[in-house]
Design a protein around this motif. Sequence first.
Motif, mmCIF file in Angstrom:
data_model
loop_
_atom_site.group_PDB
_atom_site.id
_atom_site.type_symbol
_atom_site.label_atom_id
_atom_site.label_comp_id
_atom_site.label_asym_id
_atom_site.label_seq_id
_atom_site.Cartn_x
_atom_site.Cartn_y
_atom_site.Cartn_z
ATOM 1 N N GLY A 31 0.818 -1.208 0.000
ATOM 2 C CA GLY A 31 0.000 0.000 0.000
ATOM 3 C C GLY A 31 0.852 1.257 0.000
ATOM 4 N N LEU A 32 1.944 1.239 0.761
ATOM 5 C CA LEU A 32 2.855 2.385 0.814
ATOM 6 C C LEU A 32 3.507 2.620 -0.541
ATOM 7 C CD1 LEU A 32 4.127 4.518 2.711
ATOM 8 C CD2 LEU A 32 5.960 2.869 3.161
ATOM 9 N N LEU A 33 3.904 1.544 -1.214
ATOM 10 C CA LEU A 33 4.499 1.671 -2.545
ATOM 11 C C LEU A 33 3.514 2.266 -3.543
ATOM 12 C CD1 LEU A 33 6.555 -1.646 -2.977
ATOM 13 C CD2 LEU A 33 7.433 0.658 -2.582
ATOM 14 N N VAL A 34 2.254 1.822 -3.472
ATOM 15 C CA VAL A 34 1.229 2.350 -4.380
ATOM 16 C C VAL A 34 1.032 3.843 -4.145
ATOM 17 C CG1 VAL A 34 -1.234 2.316 -4.921
ATOM 18 C CG2 VAL A 34 0.020 0.176 -4.716
ATOM 19 N N MET A 35 0.942 4.239 -2.867
ATOM 20 C CA MET A 35 0.755 5.649 -2.524
ATOM 21 C C MET A 35 1.888 6.507 -3.067
ATOM 22 S SD MET A 35 -0.568 5.514 1.420
ATOM 23 C CE MET A 35 0.428 6.961 1.715
ATOM 24 N N GLN A 36 3.118 6.062 -2.836
ATOM 25 C CA GLN A 36 4.258 6.880 -3.229
ATOM 26 C C GLN A 36 4.478 6.841 -4.737
ATOM 27 O OE1 GLN A 36 7.666 6.166 -0.698
ATOM 28 N NE2 GLN A 36 6.581 7.030 1.045
ATOM 29 N N SER A 37 4.129 5.731 -5.378
ATOM 30 C CA SER A 37 4.206 5.675 -6.843
ATOM 31 C C SER A 37 3.220 6.653 -7.460
ATOM 32 C CB SER A 37 3.904 4.254 -7.345
ATOM 33 O OG SER A 37 4.839 3.339 -6.860
ATOM 34 N N LYS A 38 2.017 6.701 -6.902
ATOM 35 C CA LYS A 38 1.000 7.622 -7.412
ATOM 36 C C LYS A 38 1.430 9.068 -7.225
ATOM 37 C CE LYS A 38 -3.962 8.472 -7.330
ATOM 38 N NZ LYS A 38 -5.268 8.093 -6.744
ATOM 39 N N GLN A 157 2.220 6.703 -22.453
ATOM 40 C CA GLN A 157 3.262 5.803 -21.950
ATOM 41 C C GLN A 157 3.305 5.799 -20.428
ATOM 42 O OE1 GLN A 157 6.958 6.907 -23.794
ATOM 43 N NE2 GLN A 157 6.271 6.377 -25.850
ATOM 44 N N ILE A 158 3.237 6.995 -19.830
ATOM 45 C CA ILE A 158 3.257 7.091 -18.370
ATOM 46 C C ILE A 158 2.003 6.452 -17.773
ATOM 47 C CG2 ILE A 158 3.117 8.706 -16.431
ATOM 48 C CD1 ILE A 158 5.008 10.533 -17.924
ATOM 49 N N ASN A 159 0.846 6.746 -18.363
ATOM 50 C CA ASN A 159 -0.410 6.184 -17.843
ATOM 51 C C ASN A 159 -0.444 4.663 -17.958
ATOM 52 O OD1 ASN A 159 -1.535 8.666 -17.111
ATOM 53 N ND2 ASN A 159 -2.334 9.035 -19.157
ATOM 54 N N LYS A 160 0.081 4.117 -19.067
ATOM 55 C CA LYS A 160 0.119 2.659 -19.243
ATOM 56 C C LYS A 160 1.051 2.012 -18.223
ATOM 57 C CE LYS A 160 -1.008 2.589 -24.191
ATOM 58 N NZ LYS A 160 -0.464 2.386 -25.558
ATOM 59 N N ASN A 161 2.219 2.611 -18.028
ATOM 60 C CA ASN A 161 3.169 2.073 -17.054
ATOM 61 C C ASN A 161 2.616 2.148 -15.639
ATOM 62 O OD1 ASN A 161 5.105 1.457 -18.994
ATOM 63 N ND2 ASN A 161 6.082 3.446 -18.871
ATOM 64 N N LEU A 162 1.913 3.245 -15.344
ATOM 65 C CA LEU A 162 1.309 3.391 -14.026
ATOM 66 C C LEU A 162 0.248 2.316 -13.798
ATOM 67 C CD1 LEU A 162 1.065 5.074 -11.449
ATOM 68 C CD2 LEU A 162 -0.615 6.493 -12.614
ATOM 69 N N THR A 163 -0.554 2.045 -14.817
ATOM 70 C CA THR A 163 -1.583 1.001 -14.712
ATOM 71 C C THR A 163 -0.947 -0.363 -14.449
ATOM 72 O OG1 THR A 163 -3.031 2.224 -16.223
ATOM 73 C CG2 THR A 163 -3.499 -0.110 -15.905
ATOM 74 N N LYS A 164 0.158 -0.650 -15.142
ATOM 75 C CA LYS A 164 0.860 -1.922 -14.934
ATOM 76 C C LYS A 164 1.374 -2.042 -13.504
ATOM 77 C CE LYS A 164 2.416 -2.451 -19.740
ATOM 78 N NZ LYS A 164 3.589 -2.414 -20.640
ATOM 79 N N ILE A 165 1.929 -0.944 -12.975
ATOM 80 C CA ILE A 165 2.437 -0.957 -11.600
ATOM 81 C C ILE A 165 1.304 -1.242 -10.625
ATOM 82 C CG2 ILE A 165 3.407 0.490 -9.767
ATOM 83 C CD1 ILE A 165 5.048 1.915 -11.956
ATOM 84 N N TYR A 166 0.154 -0.578 -10.810
ATOM 85 C CA TYR A 166 -0.984 -0.777 -9.916
ATOM 86 C C TYR A 166 -1.500 -2.216 -9.978
ATOM 87 C CZ TYR A 166 -1.394 4.280 -9.160
ATOM 88 O OH TYR A 166 -1.164 5.592 -8.804
ATOM 89 N N ILE A 167 -1.558 -2.769 -11.189
ATOM 90 C CA ILE A 167 -2.049 -4.143 -11.343
ATOM 91 C C ILE A 167 -1.120 -5.130 -10.644
ATOM 92 C CG2 ILE A 167 -2.402 -5.995 -13.027
ATOM 93 C CD1 ILE A 167 -3.444 -3.856 -14.975
ATOM 94 N N ILE A 168 0.195 -4.943 -10.827
ATOM 95 C CA ILE A 168 1.172 -5.847 -10.201
ATOM 96 C C ILE A 168 1.073 -5.779 -8.683
ATOM 97 C CG2 ILE A 168 3.637 -6.265 -9.838
ATOM 98 C CD1 ILE A 168 4.053 -5.357 -12.770
ATOM 99 N N LEU A 169 1.053 -4.558 -8.135
ATOM 100 C CA LEU A 169 1.003 -4.406 -6.680
ATOM 101 C C LEU A 169 -0.337 -4.884 -6.115
ATOM 102 C CD1 LEU A 169 2.743 -0.927 -6.238
ATOM 103 C CD2 LEU A 169 3.673 -3.168 -5.697
#
Length: 293
Positions: A31-38, A157-169
Amino acid sequence: MPLKKKKVGSYPNAMIIVSLTAALFLIGFCGLLVMQSKKLISIIKQNIEVRVMLDKGLDSTQVADIQKKLIANPFVLNIEGKPQVIFYSKDEAAREFIADTKEDFSAFLGENPLHDSYRVRLQEDYFEDTKLQKIKADVEKLEGVFEVVYQENLADQINKNLTKIYIILATFAVIMLIIIVLLMNNTIRLALYSQRFLIRSMQLVGATNNFIQMPFLKNGAVQGLISGLIAAGLIVGLQQVALRQIEGLHTLQEYEKLGFLLLGVIILGALIGILSTFQALARYLRMTLDDLY
């Protein structure tokens, strides 16, 4: 010497707390990683500029008029009430270009071919290719605007990468939650195994299921709360160590959201403790005497 009496629910608390703490810590860390990534992506978006190139030969009144029209648009980012629309003269642009490329084009061109411009930072909600294209088309219609330039396809590109990060986490967090439930069910079931005859004795003297369950459920809630508090403490400790070791990390901190995350970890710990204990108890309450042996 008299034997020490066992209390209801006196089973290996330490083992349960350690197991649950480790699992809650991993979920909280995700959860902390998701918050800080966002937050990081938000900062990146807000620092990407759209460059509005102006026609040559405009006077100061025309340049100021374009600025007023730009500021009036809802897509312009405001920080503490200050619109992020900054004027760059062609001389400033030339110095920046020479500093970046180490090449002085004025030596062989004899003049500065660059344009005066406004650099506009956008609201995060407008950071999509379709919206950027509309902004480009609308601004280029303004009188005195030569061209609008931005990094095309960067937003997608940024939005797609962000979506991938959220899905993985999110996938990792869900897997961890399933593992927690299975682990806690098995751990508490084994812990309650030593209490099965005590449960049976209470049934034989007429105790209701609710009366039998209550002390165990309270114990499960306490175990979950303790685990949640320890996990929350570990998350805060890890965050503080990271803040000291990683320069600039403080800009990603959102302490209000962190508070909600830690509260969620604590509540989740209590819920898992109660539900896992309830499920494990239900099995022993339904057992016949032969099955207990």
